[in-house]
Design a protein around this motif. Structure first.
Motif, PDB file in Angstrom:
ATOM      1  N   LYS A 115      37.167  49.853  43.959  1.00 59.99           N
ATOM      2  CA  LYS A 115      36.483  48.903  42.973  1.00 59.99           C
ATOM      3  C   LYS A 115      35.815  49.497  41.908  1.00 59.99           C
ATOM      4  O   LYS A 115      36.055  48.828  40.703  1.00 59.99           O
ATOM      5  CB  LYS A 115      35.433  48.225  43.931  1.00 59.99           C
ATOM      6  CG  LYS A 115      34.682  47.126  43.392  1.00 59.99           C
ATOM      7  CD  LYS A 115      33.580  46.511  44.179  1.00 59.99           C
ATOM      8  CE  LYS A 115      32.987  45.461  43.427  1.00 59.99           C
ATOM      9  NZ  LYS A 115      31.803  44.780  44.436  1.00 59.99           N
ATOM     10  N   LEU A 116      35.287  50.781  41.746  1.00 62.16           N
ATOM     11  CA  LEU A 116      34.859  51.368  40.553  1.00 62.16           C
ATOM     12  C   LEU A 116      36.181  51.665  39.737  1.00 62.16           C
ATOM     13  O   LEU A 116      35.899  51.402  38.475  1.00 62.16           O
ATOM     14  CB  LEU A 116      34.180  52.661  40.774  1.00 62.16           C
ATOM     15  CG  LEU A 116      33.740  53.423  39.754  1.00 62.16           C
ATOM     16  CD1 LEU A 116      32.662  52.773  38.841  1.00 62.16           C
ATOM     17  CD2 LEU A 116      33.200  54.763  40.372  1.00 62.16           C
ATOM     18  N   ASP A 118      38.866  49.936  39.442  1.00 64.17           N
ATOM     19  CA  ASP A 118      39.525  48.592  38.903  1.00 64.17           C
ATOM     20  C   ASP A 118      38.261  48.156  37.899  1.00 64.17           C
ATOM     21  O   ASP A 118      39.000  47.642  36.765  1.00 64.17           O
ATOM     22  CB  ASP A 118      39.513  47.564  40.243  1.00 64.17           C
ATOM     23  CG  ASP A 118      40.345  47.888  41.149  1.00 64.17           C
ATOM     24  OD1 ASP A 118      41.412  48.468  40.891  1.00 64.17           O
ATOM     25  OD2 ASP A 118      40.458  47.291  42.358  1.00 64.17           O
ATOM     26  N   LYS A 119      37.211  48.349  38.173  1.00 63.91           N
ATOM     27  CA  LYS A 119      36.321  48.116  36.815  1.00 63.91           C
ATOM     28  C   LYS A 119      36.372  48.759  35.822  1.00 63.91           C
ATOM     29  O   LYS A 119      36.380  48.309  34.801  1.00 63.91           O
ATOM     30  CB  LYS A 119      34.876  48.108  37.479  1.00 63.91           C
ATOM     31  CG  LYS A 119      34.529  47.167  38.697  1.00 63.91           C
ATOM     32  CD  LYS A 119      34.284  45.730  38.117  1.00 63.91           C
ATOM     33  CE  LYS A 119      33.912  44.746  39.218  1.00 63.91           C
ATOM     34  NZ  LYS A 119      34.227  43.368  38.886  1.00 63.91           N
ATOM     35  N   GLN A 120      36.649  50.049  35.855  1.00 60.72           N
ATOM     36  CA  GLN A 120      36.955  50.945  34.719  1.00 60.72           C
ATOM     37  C   GLN A 120      38.125  50.594  33.857  1.00 60.72           C
ATOM     38  O   GLN A 120      38.227  50.601  32.842  1.00 60.72           O
ATOM     39  CB  GLN A 120      37.042  52.584  35.044  1.00 60.72           C
ATOM     40  CG  GLN A 120      35.728  52.990  35.447  1.00 60.72           C
ATOM     41  CD  GLN A 120      35.858  54.513  36.162  1.00 60.72           C
ATOM     42  OE1 GLN A 120      36.616  54.895  36.461  1.00 60.72           O
ATOM     43  NE2 GLN A 120      34.750  55.189  36.148  1.00 60.72           N
ATOM     44  N   GLU A 122      39.739  47.495  34.025  1.00 60.10           N
ATOM     45  CA  GLU A 122      39.190  46.385  33.474  1.00 60.10           C
ATOM     46  C   GLU A 122      38.484  46.405  32.188  1.00 60.10           C
ATOM     47  O   GLU A 122      38.771  45.879  31.057  1.00 60.10           O
ATOM     48  CB  GLU A 122      38.367  45.474  34.253  1.00 60.10           C
ATOM     49  CG  GLU A 122      38.204  43.924  34.153  1.00 60.10           C
ATOM     50  CD  GLU A 122      37.270  43.178  34.923  1.00 60.10           C
ATOM     51  OE1 GLU A 122      36.563  41.991  34.433  1.00 60.10           O
ATOM     52  OE2 GLU A 122      37.250  43.344  36.212  1.00 60.10           O
ATOM     53  N   LYS A 123      37.522  47.322  32.379  1.00 62.87           N
ATOM     54  CA  LYS A 123      36.522  47.686  31.041  1.00 62.87           C
ATOM     55  C   LYS A 123      37.577  48.259  30.000  1.00 62.87           C
ATOM     56  O   LYS A 123      37.563  47.720  28.729  1.00 62.87           O
ATOM     57  CB  LYS A 123      35.616  48.752  31.366  1.00 62.87           C
ATOM     58  CG  LYS A 123      34.797  48.949  30.158  1.00 62.87           C
ATOM     59  CD  LYS A 123      33.603  49.982  30.724  1.00 62.87           C
ATOM     60  CE  LYS A 123      32.727  50.564  29.351  1.00 62.87           C
ATOM     61  NZ  LYS A 123      32.071  51.679  29.826  1.00 62.87           N
TER      62      LYS A 123
END
Length: 142
Positions: A115-116, A118-120, A122-123
């Motif tokens: 999840k982390l 994926d968020k990175q 996306e950012k």
């Protein structure tokens, strides 16, 4: 001194799992070494006992040797039982470490890391998209 085998220090559960795997391999090796040693000693003792027991009139020395071999067989049987329990405890501990470590690693920790990540991603994609937008030109002064 630099280690040639990298240790997983990023995750304690990964360490537990891999340490358990190493312990399992070591335990199985100990079991095989113990088993082959017991079998070799038993077959050697069996052959010697069989020859001595076939004698019609064994000497005192031969009778003592028969008694000694019989006692050795009992001691080996007792030792083998103890070694088997000891190795069994090692195998049980290693399987527990493997199951616990992999379970915690893959069920608890890895989804959070995914999840982390994926968020990175996306950012970074948003930052790249923002950089690609045409920037407003500042008015020039005449």
């Amino acid at each position: 001194m630099k280690s040639s085998i990298p240790l997983p220090t990023d995750n304690i559960y990964k360490f537990y799992a891999l340490f358990g795997l190493l312990l399992l391999i070591s335990s199985m090796t100990l079991f095989l070494i113990n088993y082959s040693g017991v079998q070799q000693r038993a077959s050697d003792r069996f052959l010697e006992l069989r020859v001595l027991e076939e004698l019609k009139e064994p000497s005192v020395e031969q009778l003592a040797k028969i008694e000694l071999l019989t006692i050795q067989a009992k001691v080996d049987k007792s030792n083998n039982a103890w070694y088997s329990k000891f190795i069994g405890a090692f195998i049980g501990t290693s399987i527990t470490l493997i199951v616990f470590g992999f379970w915690k690693w893959h069920i608890v920790i890895q989804p959070k890391q995914d999840k982390l990540l994926d968020k990175q991603i996306e950012k970074l994609e948003l930052e790249i998209a923002d950089l690609k937008k045409p920037s407003r030109k500042m008015p020039t002064r005449n």
